[in-house]
Design an enzyme around this catalytic site. Sequence first.
Site, PDB file in Angstrom:
ATOM      1  N   HIS A  62       0.861  -1.189   0.000  1.00 56.66           N
ATOM      2  CA  HIS A  62       0.000   0.000   0.000  1.00 56.66           C
ATOM      3  C   HIS A  62       0.894   1.235   0.000  1.00 56.66           C
ATOM      4  CE1 HIS A  62      -3.349  -2.584   2.009  1.00 56.66           C
ATOM      5  NE2 HIS A  62      -3.346  -2.691   0.699  1.00 56.66           N
TER       6      HIS A  62
ATOM      7  N   GLU B 144       1.270   4.019   2.848  1.00 58.02           N
ATOM      8  CA  GLU B 144       1.696   3.616   4.196  1.00 58.02           C
ATOM      9  C   GLU B 144       3.220   3.707   4.284  1.00 58.02           C
ATOM     10  OE1 GLU B 144      -0.322  -0.156   4.636  1.00 58.02           O
ATOM     11  OE2 GLU B 144      -2.270   0.802   4.334  1.00 58.02           O
TER      12      GLU B 144
ATOM     13  N   HIS C  53       3.019  -2.601   7.138  1.00 57.65           N
ATOM     14  CA  HIS C  53       1.904  -1.733   6.739  1.00 57.65           C
ATOM     15  C   HIS C  53       1.742  -0.574   7.716  1.00 57.65           C
ATOM     16  CE1 HIS C  53      -0.185  -3.952   3.431  1.00 57.65           C
ATOM     17  NE2 HIS C  53       0.564  -4.940   3.895  1.00 57.65           N
TER      18      HIS C  53
ATOM     19  N   GLU D 116       1.463  -3.744  11.581  1.00 58.44           N
ATOM     20  CA  GLU D 116       0.775  -2.470  11.404  1.00 58.44           C
ATOM     21  C   GLU D 116       1.381  -1.428  12.344  1.00 58.44           C
ATOM     22  OE1 GLU D 116      -1.691  -1.821   9.351  1.00 58.44           O
ATOM     23  OE2 GLU D 116      -2.597  -3.729   8.793  1.00 58.44           O
TER      24      GLU D 116
END
Length: 568
Positions: free
Chosen positions: A308, A311, A404, A478
């Site tokens: 992504h 990010e 991420h 994350e």
Amino acid sequence: SPSVQHRGSLGEPRGLFAAPSPGGLLPAPRWPVECEVIQEPIEHIEWVPPEPEPFCQATSMEQAPATLSEEQGTVVYNCSPVPHGACFTRARVGGAPGPLSSAAAPLEGPQDTTLLFESRFESGNLQRAVKVGPYEYVLQLRPDLFTTKHTQWFYFRVQNTRRDPLYRFTIANLAKPKSLYGEGMRPLLYSQRDAQSRGIGWRRVGTDVRYYRGGGDSDKDPAAFRLSWTMRFPHDDDTCFFAHSYPYTYTDLQRYLRALMGDPVRSRYCAVRALCRSLAGNTVYVLTITSASSTAPKRAVVLSARAHPGESGGSWAMRGCLDFLLSACADARLLRRLFVFMVVPMLNPDGVVVGNSRCSLSGRDPNRAYGTAVPGVFPGVWHLRAMVERVLAEREVVLYCDFHGHSRKNNVFMYGCDGGGTGAGLRLHQRIFPLMFSKNAPDKFSFPSCKFKVQRSKLGTGRVVMWRLGVSNSYTMEAAFSGSTLGGRRSHFTVQDLTALGCHLCDTLLDFCDPHPAKFQQCLSEVDALLRQRLGRDPGAGGSWSDVSPSEVESRYTPAVPAGDGAG
């Protein structure tokens, strides 16, 4: 996609395509021909603020500031949108051929205080700016290229600043109903004059930061959300940048790789090669890091980031990991002796180049395509999966981790894979690496925020597909766009915090694979006790977890903030 040669011992690509040669020119990014690109190079210094940058006061969704509508204002920046329904066809260095259009309205004279906006540079994202007051602007972000959605990442330049006035900026077309901006996160500002004269880089700014339901153009996008903030610029006539997160561009990566390849020490145990080329023809790099040792087969570790593109914290964490692995410290030497690291630091370079939040130039999310990807649509995903399959055929992959960023939950946490029905030991084992990580980074990593249920919507993610291929310890890491609420903190992450995550991951890998079982057994007992506490009862006959569903375990301790961010 060009053919890729493979090296027998590691099942890994050899082709170099346009690798950044030591001391040579960097291969210029290739852009879709629809994108106009300014020629000025954009580069920022790195800086860590001397004091923590605290969150600001959280605001409720209903607290919308009094702002004028765009219809009452003047368009002062308009970047030509990609035609609706268009899809990617071709790319070239420099993007659109021919002279640049004038996206910003010209100033009427030295007394004109209108800001000059620009975003037609690498990773930039701003579609339109409307001046609705003397020092107030309503902004529209460009959706991910060849889509009509995914507005989150922003990064743009402003010039012709004034130091004294209080400015208000409102981004009017954000996609997500919930955001960390509603919990105290603040945008980032970079002042060129402060960087040059005082060595100050990216810093958090903004007062009266609000995130609320807006619907800038109610006919076109009634569900849009707005981010609004006020601030004062540090200098008159400065060049400044705003960003959602610390930018890390494809060119930044290539600079890093060029320095690495030109280092006679580090390049001895790191090979930089091309995994494949992206749709636009940008190289997707893979690094193989290990040291020469005995003939005994080493276990492999596979790491990836920037599926992504919005990010960007994932790239900073990856850089911290690479810096550690390539260092001279004893733990790094031990890791190189024990493992073969295969690292894809930027899986979606096209998305990073054009300033997308989530998608590649296919207009789709790469981290939902691992199960079905074909090389002509998602080359990076397809080649990464194929590489892991080849590696698994000859050695164990002890860890897969995809880096991420998260827009709705603070702190750092992991998503793992608990499919239910497996042996009780394996189900507990999948939770041990994140628990160890939380002990190594207690002021950043939240084990209670980790999730292990495999949701149907996540079956195409990297972590789930790698787990189904046979990688038992397969995770998405994350890192919040904002910061940490742990260990007495309520402050934003700095670049130093993000790079430290890479070091903590390496430390945790050594703990996890320690031949002395004490740490592992201690964490196993802790995980068992935690799950019993969350379940509120013993797991079942003989104390086995194999009959307890993942849903039952996780429903007992779901945090108030939804865990799913779509990342993985």
